[in-house]
Design a protein around this motif. Sequence first.
Motif, mmCIF file in Angstrom:
data_model
loop_
_atom_site.group_PDB
_atom_site.id
_atom_site.type_symbol
_atom_site.label_atom_id
_atom_site.label_comp_id
_atom_site.label_asym_id
_atom_site.label_seq_id
_atom_site.Cartn_x
_atom_site.Cartn_y
_atom_site.Cartn_z
ATOM 1 N N VAL A 145 6.393 13.331 -20.876
ATOM 2 C CA VAL A 145 6.030 13.181 -19.462
ATOM 3 C C VAL A 145 4.794 12.291 -19.326
ATOM 4 N N LYS A 146 3.878 12.369 -20.321
ATOM 5 C CA LYS A 146 2.675 11.528 -20.282
ATOM 6 C C LYS A 146 3.059 10.053 -20.384
ATOM 7 N N LYS A 147 4.079 9.761 -21.201
ATOM 8 C CA LYS A 147 4.546 8.376 -21.293
ATOM 9 C C LYS A 147 5.036 7.895 -19.934
ATOM 10 N N GLU A 148 5.763 8.779 -19.243
ATOM 11 C CA GLU A 148 6.267 8.427 -17.916
ATOM 12 C C GLU A 148 5.102 8.239 -16.949
ATOM 13 N N ALA A 149 4.112 9.145 -17.034
ATOM 14 C CA ALA A 149 2.930 9.025 -16.170
ATOM 15 C C ALA A 149 2.188 7.722 -16.446
ATOM 16 N N ASP A 150 2.112 7.335 -17.724
ATOM 17 C CA ASP A 150 1.443 6.082 -18.093
ATOM 18 C C ASP A 150 2.205 4.876 -17.535
ATOM 19 N N GLN A 151 3.531 4.981 -17.518
ATOM 20 C CA GLN A 151 4.329 3.903 -16.931
ATOM 21 C C GLN A 151 4.041 3.778 -15.434
ATOM 22 N N TYR A 152 3.956 4.928 -14.760
ATOM 23 C CA TYR A 152 3.621 4.909 -13.339
ATOM 24 C C TYR A 152 2.211 4.365 -13.118
ATOM 25 N N HIS A 153 1.300 4.714 -14.034
ATOM 26 C CA HIS A 153 -0.071 4.209 -13.909
ATOM 27 C C HIS A 153 -0.091 2.685 -14.074
ATOM 28 N N ALA A 154 0.744 2.181 -14.980
ATOM 29 C CA ALA A 154 0.839 0.727 -15.155
ATOM 30 C C ALA A 154 1.327 0.077 -13.856
ATOM 31 N N LYS A 155 2.273 0.750 -13.179
ATOM 32 C CA LYS A 155 2.751 0.254 -11.891
ATOM 33 C C LYS A 155 1.630 0.271 -10.855
ATOM 34 N N VAL A 156 0.812 1.335 -10.899
ATOM 35 C CA VAL A 156 -0.330 1.426 -9.977
ATOM 36 C C VAL A 156 -1.258 0.231 -10.166
ATOM 37 N N ILE A 157 -1.579 -0.080 -11.410
ATOM 38 C CA ILE A 157 -2.459 -1.209 -11.712
ATOM 39 C C ILE A 157 -1.814 -2.517 -11.253
ATOM 40 N N GLU A 158 -0.504 -2.641 -11.532
ATOM 41 C CA GLU A 158 0.206 -3.864 -11.158
ATOM 42 C C GLU A 158 0.186 -4.067 -9.649
ATOM 43 N N VAL A 159 0.492 -3.008 -8.888
ATOM 44 C CA VAL A 159 0.527 -3.121 -7.424
ATOM 45 C C VAL A 159 -0.881 -3.327 -6.871
ATOM 46 N N ARG A 160 -1.871 -2.678 -7.470
ATOM 47 C CA ARG A 160 -3.258 -2.886 -7.020
ATOM 48 C C ARG A 160 -3.672 -4.347 -7.193
ATOM 49 N N ASP A 161 -3.264 -4.943 -8.298
ATOM 50 C CA ASP A 161 -3.559 -6.365 -8.513
ATOM 51 C C ASP A 161 -2.901 -7.208 -7.436
ATOM 52 N N LYS A 162 -1.641 -6.866 -7.089
ATOM 53 C CA LYS A 162 -0.939 -7.593 -6.033
ATOM 54 C C LYS A 162 -1.659 -7.421 -4.696
ATOM 55 N N ILE A 163 -2.104 -6.174 -4.433
ATOM 56 C CA ILE A 163 -2.809 -5.904 -3.172
ATOM 57 C C ILE A 163 -4.093 -6.713 -3.093
ATOM 58 N N ARG A 164 -4.836 -6.781 -4.206
ATOM 59 C CA ARG A 164 -6.066 -7.575 -4.212
ATOM 60 C C ARG A 164 -5.764 -9.046 -3.925
ATOM 61 N N GLU A 204 0.839 -1.212 0.000
ATOM 62 C CA GLU A 204 0.000 0.000 0.000
ATOM 63 C C GLU A 204 0.866 1.252 0.000
ATOM 64 N N LYS A 205 2.005 1.195 0.737
ATOM 65 C CA LYS A 205 2.933 2.327 0.697
ATOM 66 C C LYS A 205 3.513 2.483 -0.710
ATOM 67 N N GLU A 206 3.889 1.334 -1.307
ATOM 68 C CA GLU A 206 4.416 1.370 -2.668
ATOM 69 C C GLU A 206 3.372 1.922 -3.635
ATOM 70 N N LEU A 207 2.111 1.504 -3.446
ATOM 71 C CA LEU A 207 1.020 1.988 -4.298
ATOM 72 C C LEU A 207 0.883 3.499 -4.193
ATOM 73 N N GLN A 208 0.909 4.008 -2.962
ATOM 74 C CA GLN A 208 0.785 5.455 -2.771
ATOM 75 C C GLN A 208 1.953 6.189 -3.434
ATOM 76 N N GLY A 209 3.147 5.570 -3.383
ATOM 77 C CA GLY A 209 4.296 6.185 -4.041
ATOM 78 C C GLY A 209 4.111 6.293 -5.543
ATOM 79 N N TRP A 210 3.635 5.189 -6.168
ATOM 80 C CA TRP A 210 3.397 5.217 -7.617
ATOM 81 C C TRP A 210 2.276 6.182 -7.962
#
Length: 301
Positions: free
Chosen positions: A212-231, A36-42
Amino acid sequence: MPTVKVDPEEIKRIKKEIEALEKERNEIRAKLEELEKELQGWIQKRDERNREVQGLRQKGREYKAKRDEINEQIKALKKNREEINAKLDLLYQEILEYRTKRDEYNQLRRLNMPANKIQEKIEKLEWELQTNPKITQEREKQIVDQIQVLATELEIIQQADRFHKKLVEARKKVDQLKKARRAINLEIQKLANQSQQFHEMMIKSFNQADEVKKEADQYHAKVIEVRDKIREVRRQLRDLEKKIREYDERHKELIAYRLVARMRARKDSSFEKAVDALEKFKKGEKLTLDELLLLQRYNLV
C-alpha cells in the motif's frame, strides 16, 4: 496632457487583443481549477493510503507484541520442562539405586518364607524360651540361633521392602513428572501454533503495508507532478494578467487621449483643468476637492 493623434483602429485592435487575452485567461483559470481538483483527488488518495499503511503497521506491531508475549510464555514453559527433566534424571538415578539395593537384599535371603510367617515363627520360638522351664541348654542355644537367623532374614526382607517402597514412590513421581511434562509439551505446541499464526499475520500486515505504501508513493508522485503543472499554469496566468494589464492601460490611455482631443476641440475649460489635475495626480501631488470632483466628472480616475 499632450495632444496625441489616436487611431480608432488601434483602439479596436487593442480591445480585441484584450478580449482574446481575457478569453485565454478564463481558459487557463478553468485549467487551473481542474488541476487543483485533480491535485486534491491525488492528495486524498495518497492520504487514505498512508492512513491505511499506518493502520496495517499498527496491526503488525500488535501481532508482533502478541507473538513475543507468547514466545516468552513458551520460554518459561521450556524452562519448567528442563527443570522436570533434571528432576527425572535424579529420579532415574534413584530408581536404579533403589532397585539395585532391593535386588541385593533379595539375593541375601536364605528362606523361602514370607515376612509374616517368619515373624510368627520368631514369636513362637520366643514363647517357647519364655514358657518352657524344662528347656535344655542345647535346645535354648538352638532356639536362639534360629531366632537370630530368622531375625536376620526378617531384617533382609524389611530392607528389601523398604527399598522397594522407595522404588515404587520414585516411579510414581516419575509418572507424575512425565504427565506434567506431557502437559507442558502440549501447551508449548499449542502456544507455538499461536505464535506462528501471529507471526504470519504480522508478516502479512507488514507486507500489505509495504504494498500500500508503494501505491501511496505513486499517488505522491502524482501530487508532485500536478503541483509542478499548477505552478507552471499559475506562472502563465501571472504573465497573462500582466499582459492584460499592460494592454488595458494602453487601451485606457488611448481612450483618454481621444477624450482629451475631443474636449479640447470643444474648448472645454473645465476639462483642461481636469487634465491638469490628472497630471498632478500622476505625479503624486496633493489635489484639491474641486480637482478630485473634476477627475470623477470626466472619468479620468
